[in-house]
Design a protein around this motif. Sequence first.
Motif, short mmCIF file in Angstrom:
data_model
loop_
_atom_site.label_atom_id
_atom_site.label_comp_id
_atom_site.label_asym_id
_atom_site.label_seq_id
_atom_site.Cartn_x
_atom_site.Cartn_y
_atom_site.Cartn_z
N ASP A 48 0.84 -1.19 0.00
CA ASP A 48 0.00 0.00 0.00
C ASP A 48 0.88 1.25 0.00
N GLN A 58 0.32 5.35 0.95
CA GLN A 58 -0.57 6.36 1.47
C GLN A 58 0.04 7.74 1.26
N THR A 115 0.60 11.58 1.90
CA THR A 115 0.54 12.39 3.11
C THR A 115 0.41 13.86 2.75
N ASN A 141 3.82 7.41 2.84
CA ASN A 141 4.01 6.22 3.67
C ASN A 141 3.81 4.98 2.80
N THR A 151 3.66 0.80 2.75
CA THR A 151 3.54 -0.44 3.52
C THR A 151 4.20 -1.55 2.72
N LYS A 200 5.77 -3.80 7.45
CA LYS A 200 6.24 -2.58 8.10
C LYS A 200 5.90 -1.37 7.24
N HIS A 201 5.91 -0.20 7.87
CA HIS A 201 5.64 1.06 7.19
C HIS A 201 6.95 1.85 7.11
N THR A 206 8.92 5.46 4.95
CA THR A 206 8.72 6.60 4.06
C THR A 206 9.23 6.23 2.68
N ASP A 207 8.75 6.92 1.67
CA ASP A 207 9.16 6.58 0.30
C ASP A 207 10.64 6.82 0.06
#
Length: 78
Positions: free
Chosen positions: A31, A33, A35, A51, A53, A63-64, A66-67
């Motif tokens: 995923d 997301q 921001t 973010n 996933t 885990k999450h 940052t790009d």
Amino acid sequence: MKVGDLVNVTEKRGSGSFRRVVPRGLGLVLDIQKTDDLTIGSVGPINLGDNVTVHLSDSGEVKHFTDRCVEVISEYGV
């Protein structure tokens, strides 16, 4: 980057002399997301990045990150 891409994850924490880089290995993007920008007083808007996933192949963890910590190795469907 899109869902289904194979990525290499390198987790980066801290800054300056306290910066720590931890290679997390390969994973699959589950995923992404988007921001919103943060607005800080006179500094203005700051983009922290999206973010992402990731399902890590070595540990099986989800885990999450940052790009900025994620590098695309192979795109899904190409």
